[in-house]
Design an enzyme around this catalytic site. Structure first.
Site, PDB file in Angstrom:
ATOM      1  N   HIS A  32      24.709 -34.176   8.937  1.00 51.41           N
ATOM      2  CA  HIS A  32      25.531 -32.959   8.998  1.00 51.41           C
ATOM      3  C   HIS A  32      26.238 -32.900  10.347  1.00 51.41           C
ATOM      4  O   HIS A  32      25.701 -32.394  11.337  1.00 51.41           O
ATOM      5  CB  HIS A  32      24.658 -31.709   8.792  1.00 51.41           C
ATOM      6  N   HIS A  34      30.466 -32.643  11.860  1.00 48.29           N
ATOM      7  CA  HIS A  34      31.873 -32.482  11.459  1.00 48.29           C
ATOM      8  C   HIS A  34      32.795 -33.338  12.311  1.00 48.29           C
ATOM      9  O   HIS A  34      32.582 -33.502  13.510  1.00 48.29           O
ATOM     10  CB  HIS A  34      32.279 -31.005  11.567  1.00 48.29           C
ATOM     11  N   ARG A  87      47.394 -34.011  14.589  1.00 47.30           N
ATOM     12  CA  ARG A  87      48.683 -33.866  13.914  1.00 47.30           C
ATOM     13  C   ARG A  87      49.268 -35.156  13.362  1.00 47.30           C
ATOM     14  O   ARG A  87      50.164 -35.115  12.540  1.00 47.30           O
ATOM     15  CB  ARG A  87      49.691 -33.259  14.892  1.00 47.30           C
ATOM     16  N   ASP A 154      35.058 -31.984   2.709  1.00 50.26           N
ATOM     17  CA  ASP A 154      34.646 -30.611   2.406  1.00 50.26           C
ATOM     18  C   ASP A 154      35.825 -29.655   2.248  1.00 50.26           C
ATOM     19  O   ASP A 154      36.895 -29.836   2.833  1.00 50.26           O
ATOM     20  CB  ASP A 154      33.619 -30.084   3.417  1.00 50.26           C
ATOM     21  N   GLY A 188      33.081 -23.624   6.403  1.00 54.24           N
ATOM     22  CA  GLY A 188      33.756 -22.390   6.797  1.00 54.24           C
ATOM     23  C   GLY A 188      32.852 -21.178   6.640  1.00 54.24           C
ATOM     24  O   GLY A 188      31.651 -21.316   6.426  1.00 54.24           O
ATOM     25  N   HIS A 215      27.538 -26.213   2.461  1.00 56.98           N
ATOM     26  CA  HIS A 215      26.875 -25.320   3.414  1.00 56.98           C
ATOM     27  C   HIS A 215      26.427 -24.083   2.622  1.00 56.98           C
ATOM     28  O   HIS A 215      27.180 -23.589   1.779  1.00 56.98           O
ATOM     29  CB  HIS A 215      27.850 -24.813   4.474  1.00 56.98           C
ATOM     30  N   GLU A 218      23.683 -20.189   5.887  1.00 51.36           N
ATOM     31  CA  GLU A 218      23.809 -20.278   7.346  1.00 51.36           C
ATOM     32  C   GLU A 218      23.985 -18.872   7.914  1.00 51.36           C
ATOM     33  O   GLU A 218      23.330 -18.502   8.881  1.00 51.36           O
ATOM     34  CB  GLU A 218      25.015 -21.165   7.715  1.00 51.36           C
ATOM     35  N   ASP A 296      25.830 -30.870  13.898  1.00 49.09           N
ATOM     36  CA  ASP A 296      26.902 -29.997  13.384  1.00 49.09           C
ATOM     37  C   ASP A 296      28.250 -30.215  14.087  1.00 49.09           C
ATOM     38  O   ASP A 296      29.074 -30.961  13.599  1.00 49.09           O
ATOM     39  CB  ASP A 296      26.453 -28.526  13.445  1.00 49.09           C
TER      40      ASP A 296
HETATM   41 ZN   LIG Z   1      28.479 -27.554   9.380  1.00 48.80          ZN
END
Ligand SMILES: [Zn+2]
Length: 358
Positions: A32, A34, A87, A154, A188, A215, A218, A296
């Protein structure tokens, strides 16, 4: 004799029986973490300098203040401002490759990195070029650092069903879907973003062979975790922190070997849990739940995976064998193939046995 080695560098040869050094050299899997949230201050400052119209500071010291959150909503706001720095396909490749370098320094041998392609494609990055950039970085990282990357795509929940549709299309269209993609997630905010509305998208992703890892629990109660299990057919739960409030849920997670992706420092940084000592990780272990340790969005939370293992060692009162078991939990809960799992678990055992023999 004092050991002056950088703790992020895997130890070689005999090392003092010190848990931090043991953790630093322990082969690990991370489940987990990102993509954009792994951008270190150095990478962020480089990207911010390339895009001077951004409000993100370019000075690494100012970035530390910028990454101090008042609450979960503020965290999302800052996170999205960093997303805005990604970008071009070159930004994507640089970010991905440099993340793998940081992982290798922590002896992370395998990582399922959560990528949010919608954030990039809606900013105008060509979808094919985006996939090529992450795949190119993945292959180069494996060759150069020996760290194996896999992707979880995700849905950014705050962007609603439009994002769900786009993420599902990118994840399931044969000519786009990257080779390294193994799973499908939902991130999110949870408040006001009910999980069941995403069921049709998860159904399509699962039908295309992807594994479900949303997720849940949380920042909302155990009902969200149940929704993730029953509606989204979750095989692992991102965080799942509030599961501790529901003994039946804990029993269900334990019985079905649905792992929790626990990220202790993240939970404090986002105020999902008040203090580390109040973290429910002990209850998860007591209930027999398969607990994995994760970071995370590590640089944003001033942590890394090695530090999360050290936190877990303290909270769970673990010795080397206990830490090795945690590392093997992540291997078991990963989407590696059986041969890959056997190999990585073997590496952990070999390392631990050699350490304890010294
Ligand atoms: Zn997360």
């Amino acid at each position: 004799m004092t050991d002056h080695r950088d703790p992020s560098v895997p130890p070689t040869g005999p090392v003092p029986r010190d848990l931090h050094n043991f953790i630093a050299g322990l082969p690990k899997a991370e489940l987990h973490v990102h993509h954009v949230g792994s951008a270190s201050p150095r990478i962020v400052s480089e990207l911010a300098a390339r895009h001077p119209d951004s409000k993100v500071p370019t000075d690494p010291e100012a970035l530390v203040d910028y990454f101090t959150f008042t609450d979960f909503a503020h965290f999302i706001e800052v996170y999205l401002s960093v997303v805005d720095l990604i970008r071009t396909p070159e930004d994507v490749r640089l970010l991905t490759y440099e993340i793998a370098r940081d992982m290798a320094r922590q002896r992370i041998r395998y990582a399922e990195l959560t990528v949010t392609p919608f954030s990039s494609t809606r900013r105008g990055i060509d979808e094919g070029a985006f996939m090529d950039a992450i795949e190119d970085a993945r292959k180069a990282a494996e060759a150069d650092f020996g760290t194996v990357l896999r992707w979880c795509f995700d849905i950014p929940g705050e962007a609603g069903l439009e994002a769900a549709e786009e993420t599902t299309r990118l994840a399931t269209t044969d000519k786009l879907r990257p080779e390294g993609l193994v799973s499908f997630g939902l991130g999110g905010p949870e408040v006001g973003v009910a999980r069941p509305q995403f069921k049709p998208y998860f159904d399509r992703a699962i039908a295309a062979g992807l594994r479900s890892v949303p997720h849940a629990g949380e920042t909302t109660g155990p009902g969200t975790v149940w929704d993730a299990l029953t509606e989204l057919r979750a095989e692992r739960i991102g965080h799942g922190t509030s599961s501790a409030q529901d003994p039946k849920l804990l029993a269900h997670l334990a019985e079905h070997r649905v792992a929790l992706e626990v990220c202790p420092t993240s939970n404090i940084a986002t105020r999902a849990v008040r203090t580390l000592d109040e973290h429910p990780i002990k209850e998860f272990v007591r209930a027999g739940v398969l607990v994995t340790i994760n970071s995370d969005d590590p640089p944003m939370f001033g942590t890394d995976l090695n530090n999360e293992y050290a936190v877990a060692a303290r909270l769970l009162d673990l010795d080397e064998q206990g830490l090795a078991t945690l590392a093997k939990n992540a291997v078991e809960a990963s989407f590696l193939d059986p041969a890959g799992k056997t190999e990585l678990a073997g590496e952990i055992d070999t390392y631990t046995a050699a350490w304890l023999a010294n």
